[in-house]
Structure formats: C-alpha cells, structure tokens
Write a protein that holds these residues in place. Sequence first.
Motif, PDB file in Angstrom:
ATOM      1  N   GLU A  65     -46.479  32.499  42.394  1.00 44.97           N
ATOM      2  CA  GLU A  65     -45.339  33.041  43.440  1.00 44.97           C
ATOM      3  C   GLU A  65     -44.358  33.868  42.829  1.00 44.97           C
ATOM      4  O   GLU A  65     -43.920  35.055  43.589  1.00 44.97           O
ATOM      5  N   LYS A  67     -44.440  35.234  39.963  1.00 44.68           N
ATOM      6  CA  LYS A  67     -45.117  36.704  39.601  1.00 44.68           C
ATOM      7  C   LYS A  67     -45.448  37.794  40.610  1.00 44.68           C
ATOM      8  O   LYS A  67     -45.120  38.783  40.642  1.00 44.68           O
ATOM      9  N   THR A  68     -45.778  37.149  41.879  1.00 40.88           N
ATOM     10  CA  THR A  68     -46.227  38.350  42.697  1.00 40.88           C
ATOM     11  C   THR A  68     -45.103  37.992  43.774  1.00 40.88           C
ATOM     12  O   THR A  68     -45.385  38.967  44.928  1.00 40.88           O
ATOM     13  N   ASN A  69     -44.067  37.761  43.597  1.00 39.97           N
ATOM     14  CA  ASN A  69     -42.924  37.769  44.598  1.00 39.97           C
ATOM     15  C   ASN A  69     -43.327  37.577  46.066  1.00 39.97           C
ATOM     16  O   ASN A  69     -43.229  38.008  46.832  1.00 39.97           O
ATOM     17  N   SER A  70     -44.013  36.068  46.265  1.00 41.78           N
ATOM     18  CA  SER A  70     -44.423  35.519  47.375  1.00 41.78           C
ATOM     19  C   SER A  70     -44.257  34.360  47.652  1.00 41.78           C
ATOM     20  O   SER A  70     -43.887  33.356  46.497  1.00 41.78           O
ATOM     21  N   LYS A 356     -50.695  44.555  48.445  1.00 40.30           N
ATOM     22  CA  LYS A 356     -49.949  44.644  47.225  1.00 40.30           C
ATOM     23  C   LYS A 356     -49.830  43.264  46.291  1.00 40.30           C
ATOM     24  O   LYS A 356     -50.032  43.040  45.203  1.00 40.30           O
ATOM     25  N   PHE A 357     -50.099  42.130  47.233  1.00 37.52           N
ATOM     26  CA  PHE A 357     -50.144  40.866  46.469  1.00 37.52           C
ATOM     27  C   PHE A 357     -51.458  40.673  45.820  1.00 37.52           C
ATOM     28  O   PHE A 357     -51.557  39.991  44.824  1.00 37.52           O
ATOM     29  N   ASP A 360     -51.402  42.396  42.812  1.00 35.41           N
ATOM     30  CA  ASP A 360     -50.774  41.596  41.771  1.00 35.41           C
ATOM     31  C   ASP A 360     -51.448  40.724  41.122  1.00 35.41           C
ATOM     32  O   ASP A 360     -51.279  40.300  40.095  1.00 35.41           O
ATOM     33  N   LEU A 361     -52.542  40.212  41.911  1.00 33.97           N
ATOM     34  CA  LEU A 361     -53.317  39.098  41.308  1.00 33.97           C
ATOM     35  C   LEU A 361     -54.341  39.661  40.267  1.00 33.97           C
ATOM     36  O   LEU A 361     -54.820  38.864  39.520  1.00 33.97           O
ATOM     37  N   ASP A 363     -53.341  41.596  38.077  1.00 35.99           N
ATOM     38  CA  ASP A 363     -52.490  41.879  36.610  1.00 35.99           C
ATOM     39  C   ASP A 363     -53.140  40.963  35.652  1.00 35.99           C
ATOM     40  O   ASP A 363     -53.435  39.918  36.200  1.00 35.99           O
ATOM     41  N   SER A 366     -51.324  37.608  35.948  1.00 36.66           N
ATOM     42  CA  SER A 366     -51.744  36.677  37.199  1.00 36.66           C
ATOM     43  C   SER A 366     -53.213  36.163  36.485  1.00 36.66           C
ATOM     44  O   SER A 366     -53.257  34.840  36.727  1.00 36.66           O
TER      45      SER A 366
END
Length: 504
Positions: A65, A67-70, A356-357, A360-361, A363, A366
């Motif tokens: 969370e 890492k992905t700003n979520s 975007k999420f 980011d996964l 990356d 992640s």
Amino acid sequence: MRKSQMIAIKKVAAVVVSSAIILTACGGENASSGVYDANSKAEISWLNILHTASPPTDTVLNKLEEKTNSDITFSWIPDASKEERINTALASDSLADIVTLTLLDNSSVRNALKSGMFWEVEPYLKDYPNLAKIPPETIKSASIGGKLYGVPFQKDLARNGVTLRKDWLDKLGLEVPKTTDELMEVAKAFTEKDPDGNGVDDTTGFVDRNDLVYGAFKTLSSYFGTPNNWQVSEDGKMTPEFMTEGYMKTMNYMKDLYDKGYINKDFAVTAKTDQQQKFAQGKAGIYVGALFDSKNLLNMSKGVQDKMELVMANDITSTGNESDRAIWAANNGIGGLLSFPRSEVKDEAELKRILKFVNDLLDEDSYALMTYGIKGTHYTVDDKDAATITNTDLWQQEVQPFAASRPKESGFKIHDADPLKQMADKMIADNANYAVLNPAYALESETYNTQGSELQKMITDATYKYILGEIDANGFNQAIESWKSAGGSSIISEYEASYKATQS
C-alpha cells in the motif's frame, strides 16, 4: 466499498465464505467524485483468488500500500471454488473495483466481458510506462471479440519440461535423454535396474497425475508434434488436437509406459500433491510438469532422499531433430485478466487511477514484495540481485498468497538464488523460442462457451480409457464421432467462421 467499511475483513484477511453476503458487500458503494488526482491515495477493493490455505497477514500488504500509494481491501475467493463464486458474483453484479478473472473460457465470464459490464482498457495502456510494454501478441490473445476488457496477467509462455533423477542416471550410466525413445529407455532402466540400490523392486520411471494438460501427457504430445488444442490450416480449416497423428502417438506412448509398468499404475487417479510426494520419496525418477517444480521437489526430498540430485530437459523431440523442437504454451501466456466493472469504477478518471495502481504493481519493488517479501525479514539478496528466502514459514504466511496476484511473473532483475530455480528460469525463457500457441484461444464459439467443458470430458475420458487399455483405436474414434454429434462439429464451424472474420 472503501477501507473504512471493510477494515474488519482486511485485518483478519478473511476468506470469502458466503458470496451472497461478502461479495455483495464489496460492491455498489464507490464514492466517486468524478475527479481523481493521479497522485492521490487510491482506495481500491479487489475481488481476488486465493491459491494458498490462508490469506496473507497485513505485513506485506502494508508495504504494498505504501509503495502504490493506496488502501487495498481484498476479498479472497478460494481457488477450489472460484468458478462458482465468480459466476455468482457476475450474475448478481456483486463485484469490486478490481476483479481477478482467470477462467476466460468460462461462458459466464466471456458473456459478462462481451456484455459491456467491464471497461475496455486497451486505449489507455499507452499512457502508463509498464502497461505500455505489454506485447501486442499478449493483448491479442487476451482480447475477447477483439477488445481487451482488463489488464492481462502475463505468464511465462511455456513452462513445462522433464525433471529427472541425475543421481540415478549417473549410477546407471545413462545420459540425459534427447528423444522420446531415449526417455522411454530411461523409464525402463529406472523401473527395472534398481536405481536406488535397495535391492527391492519398488521404483518406476515416470510418476504422473490425473491431469492430461499439466501432467505428462500434453508436454509429451508437444514432442510428438501435436498442435496446442487446435490446428489451423492455410485455408482456415480448424482441427482439434485429438484428431491429429501426434495425439494418437502420444496415447500410444503413454499406453506403452502403462503396459510395461514404467509409470505409476494409479496415475489416472493420483493428485498433484501425491505425485510430488512419491517423487520426493524416491518412488520414481521422471517428473513431467513445470520446470520450476524441480526446486520444490528437491526441497521436499530433504530428510527422505538426501542424496537426490536433479537435472532438467527441455529439448526432447520424437525425431532427434532440433528443427522439430516444440512445447505447448499454456493459454498463450495469459493467466487471466484484472478487470474493472463499470458498476464499481464509475468514470474514466477513476479507471485511470486504478490503472496507475496496476501499473505500479508492475514495478521492480512491487514484484519483489509480492514474490520474496521484505528484505531482511523474509529474504536476503546478494550483489547480483539473487534472493534467498531466510524464513520459509513466515514467507508462506505473509508473502506466498500474493504470488498469484502479480500481473507479471518474470522479466525482473531480482531473481531466485537457488541453482535449480535459476536453471528452470533459463530453460523456460528458452522454451519461448519453441512455443506452440493455441490459434483458437481468442476466437469465439458460442457452443464451446456453453458446452465446451462437457464435450472435452468425453475426449478426456476416452483418452484415459485408451491408455488404460479399456478401448482401442476404433473406440477412441467412436468417441470423436460422439463429440462431433454432441456439438463438436458446431465448435469447429464456429471457430472457422471466427478465424475467417479475424483475417478480413
């Protein structure tokens, strides 16, 4: 549904036990303002498949969370009941922001995708650096009716091969086989020449399981030149694999193994876990399946077969010619879709934030979290980016459940330090050069969607009966004719029409 509403589920990481209650709770309350800042914290619900006995704890989730700003709220469906639960969720429109759809040949799933229930995402992929790298052929294979209704899970194209007891080969003076005939000779020797030296007739060559796809049969069929599910001719005629010469050769090969006792007699009713246990216990010396299983097989043998050494082969042919190398590609490298229902993802702005999420996964960081966990807690890594799990029990609890949720499973810098896993990864990458795709994977057949599983069972049963000597070639051909009359002929004609439409 947002995190504040699902906190109890998340904190205990509850497995979905009642789709009518929990799945319904996941849907219908996306507080969408219609405007989403790409850098804002995303609140995301995810209806996902659980492949382990228990859901993960929050340890890795919290890092993911961050890492992905979520804020991520998972609702887990056990893999064993995924078809029923997903069908129920689709029928009741009780979904989440992200829905993991792995059964793309399921009629309910395909019909839901084609109905417009989910967002079409291909036009948006170019705007995200990781999503933009998804290969065009992957997008094509993952599309339904020419449209991509989710981000595809990118799997290794062709993961299968043969794992053998190297210590047994060495003891008997045998080389790693290069042909199916040589593999048969190894199977004979492992059965008849006491490879474990205990003076007891207690070993077989092959150990297999009740799976004609992920067990030995389909990989062996590649070696005999069998197409991957379907074959398409230059003039667009479609032929199912079981109506080809290669399929019959594979059945004869398996029948020979069975008749001569070179394979476990109970293979047709053996589960995968039992198959692997038998290999780890030294009951057999040839395992056909995913090449990366070799690492697990060796680990399972510790304390039981401590002298076990393994070697893998991925270049076996029936002819001995390099030009005939082939290996089937599972689902054309597609593991399913991460799809976004319009009932939950209300507008384009919200869709873009969720994409975007997912981007980011993909990356490196992640991937490392979802594969190995937290450095220093679950694993160590050397200066060559080779990772070693240091606490297996903790890794199984906190990390392993996330592995099946990775949108992509290879192509990252960090890698396993285990030599067998490294060799398996190398061979799997090499397999991609010889992968045989299923030309019908992205084609449409309404009969297949509604009757495909039932019709395939007719062929599966006939294949087993032939191998076990319960029917002969005439009996198998009769099963094919029954398949045709029960709907198989319609599948052929519908696939041919669909293929023709894709060529125009």
